[in-house]
Write an enzyme that holds these catalytic residues in place. Sequence first.
Site, mmCIF file in Angstrom:
data_model
loop_
_atom_site.group_PDB
_atom_site.id
_atom_site.type_symbol
_atom_site.label_atom_id
_atom_site.label_comp_id
_atom_site.label_asym_id
_atom_site.label_seq_id
_atom_site.Cartn_x
_atom_site.Cartn_y
_atom_site.Cartn_z
ATOM 1 N N SER A 121 -47.203 -59.491 -132.103
ATOM 2 C CA SER A 121 -47.694 -59.601 -131.007
ATOM 3 C C SER A 121 -48.990 -60.150 -131.140
ATOM 4 O O SER A 121 -49.976 -59.691 -131.829
ATOM 5 C CB SER A 121 -47.632 -58.401 -130.352
ATOM 6 O OG SER A 121 -46.515 -58.130 -129.691
ATOM 7 N N GLY A 140 -45.454 -55.966 -134.611
ATOM 8 C CA GLY A 140 -46.845 -56.573 -135.244
ATOM 9 C C GLY A 140 -47.142 -57.838 -135.052
ATOM 10 O O GLY A 140 -48.323 -58.273 -135.161
ATOM 11 N N ASP A 175 -49.722 -61.171 -119.875
ATOM 12 C CA ASP A 175 -49.785 -60.648 -121.096
ATOM 13 C C ASP A 175 -50.759 -61.099 -121.918
ATOM 14 O O ASP A 175 -50.580 -62.073 -122.888
ATOM 15 C CB ASP A 175 -48.420 -60.186 -121.869
ATOM 16 C CG ASP A 175 -48.360 -59.299 -122.990
ATOM 17 O OD1 ASP A 175 -49.564 -58.732 -123.187
ATOM 18 O OD2 ASP A 175 -47.285 -59.271 -123.599
ATOM 19 N N HIS A 222 -51.020 -56.312 -124.068
ATOM 20 C CA HIS A 222 -50.266 -55.098 -124.339
ATOM 21 C C HIS A 222 -51.025 -54.643 -125.616
ATOM 22 O O HIS A 222 -50.867 -53.317 -125.935
ATOM 23 C CB HIS A 222 -48.973 -55.165 -124.394
ATOM 24 C CG HIS A 222 -48.250 -55.841 -125.565
ATOM 25 N ND1 HIS A 222 -47.927 -57.219 -125.488
ATOM 26 C CD2 HIS A 222 -47.961 -55.279 -126.870
ATOM 27 C CE1 HIS A 222 -47.505 -57.462 -126.503
ATOM 28 N NE2 HIS A 222 -47.404 -56.588 -127.422
ATOM 29 N N SER A 242 -45.707 -62.601 -126.832
ATOM 30 C CA SER A 242 -45.551 -61.377 -125.958
ATOM 31 C C SER A 242 -44.668 -60.416 -126.554
ATOM 32 O O SER A 242 -44.922 -59.236 -127.010
ATOM 33 C CB SER A 242 -45.377 -61.729 -124.718
ATOM 34 O OG SER A 242 -45.156 -60.791 -123.878
#
Length: 494
Positions: free
Chosen positions: A336, A334, A255, A227, A351
Site C-alpha cells: 500500500s 505492505g 486514499d 489508509h 490503494s
Amino acid sequence: MPRRHAAITGCVLAIAALTATTVPAAARPLTAGAEVVVKPPPGMLTALQRDLHLTAEQAQARLLNESRLAPVEAELRTKLGDRFGGSWFTGTIAQTLVVTTTDPADLPQIIAEGAQGEVVTRSLPDLHKALAITNTSLSSAEGKVRFIDVKNNRVVVLTTDALATEDEIEASGVSGRVVQAVQSGETPRLLSDLAGGDAYYIGVASRCSVGFSVTKGTQNGFVSAGHCGTQGKTATGFNRAPLGVFEGSAFPDDDFSWVAVNSDWTPKPWVGNGAGDVVNVSGSRVAIEGASVCRSGSTTGWHCGTILQLNTSVVYSQGTVSELTRTNVCAEPGDSGGSFIAIDQAQGVTSGGSGDCTSGGVTYFQPVGEILTTYGLTLLTTATPPGTGADTCTGYPRTVEGTLTEGGSAYQPRGRRYRSTVGGVHSGCLNANDGTDFDLYLQKWNNRSWVTVATSEGPNPDEKIDYTGTPGYYRYRVVASSGSGPYSLGYSTP
C-alpha cells in the site's frame, strides 16, 4: 531519502523503429527521422515479459506504440470535447489506439490522426454522471467495484450478487442499459498488513510503501496511501530511523496522504524496480486505458501489467473510495502506498486489491494528480531539479517568455487565457535566472472572477505546477518575488 542503491545506472535500452508488421503505417512517428527511440526504465522490459507473457521484441514494440500514440489520443480528446466517448489501446503490443465519439462526422479526423474510430451512444461526461449517481445510490453492501467500461460504453458494477445489485440499480433510477451488474468474486482489501517502493513504518507493526518524492516549498516529503496513517502520525524509515510526520491524510472517499520528512532523509526523483536499480520519474502525464504500467512495493517489489479502467469506485469495509484506477498488476499487504509508473510518468499510489503475486490479482491506485493538487505539492522529477537555474522546462508543447522586475507580475499566455475542453492535468514549468525567486500560480475563471487553483512558491528561480482540473478557462500568473530578469514558461493542457 537514503537508499540501498548506490547510484542511478546509466544503462538504458534504445528501441529502433520497427517494421510495418508491428507499427501501423498510418501512425505517425515520434520524430521526423527514420529512427524512433524509446528508453524504458531499467527492469520494465523484463517485468513486462514476465507479467504480460511477452517476448522481448513484443515488450519493446508495446512501449514504442504507447509512446507514439499517446500524443495522438491527447489531441483527439481535445478536438472532440464533449463528444469524446473514451479511448483504449488494443492488441498484444498496443498497436491500435481506439477513440470513440458520439458523432459519426468525427470518424474521418480520428482515422486521419492514426487511430481507429468507433461511434458510441453516450459521451464520457455522460458516463461520469452515471457513475456518480451509482456511487451515491448503491449501498456499501452491493457492488464493491464500480467503473466506466469505455469499451462497451457503460458503467459496470462488479458484485457477488448480481440480482440484488440489479434491483438497487433499478431503484436508483439509472437505466439498466447504462449501468450493468456483473457477477464477480473480486473483493478488494487494503494492502497495508498489520524513492518509491521503499518500506516505512507507522507505529510498531504497521508497514506501507513510499509512493513518490515531493516538495512543498522548502519542505521535502513523499506521498502515499491515506489508509496508512492519519494526520499527525509519525513514521519511521525502512531502517526504523525517525522519518517524518503525516501532514495530510484522506481516507475513505479518497486514499492518499503526504509525509513531511526530516533533514536526515533526501528524497530522490525515482522509484526502485526490485532489482537493485531505479526508475527515473520525469513527470505525471496520465496514461491511457490499456497502457502498460508497473508498481513498486516493499512486499512484492516490481510487477507490471496494464491499466484496465480509469475512475473506478471501490467499497472497502471502511467506506467507498472513488476515482481510483483499476489495473491487472498484482500486489500484497505492505505494498500500500507504493508507486505506479508508466515508463517514466508517475501515475499514482497503491490503494488495495484482490489476489496476490502468486496466482495473480487486480490492484487499484489513487492517481497522483489529485494528491499534488489537494496539498499544494510539487512532484520531484529528474527534469526539474530545484534551484538550479538551468533550462529545465523542456519538452512542453507550448512555451512563452517574458521579463519582470522585482515585485512585478505577468499573466500568461501573453496576457490572455487558454481553454481546456476536457478534464485532466495542467502542467506548467517556470525557469528564471539563478539568484532570483520567481513564483508561479495557475488561475481558473469561475464565471465571476479568476481564482488561484494551484501554486508553486519555492525559494527558487524554478517552479513547477501539476494540477488536475475540470474543463474551463485558465491562465498562469508569474511573480518576481525577489530579483529581476527574463523567464520562460513551458506548459501543457489536457
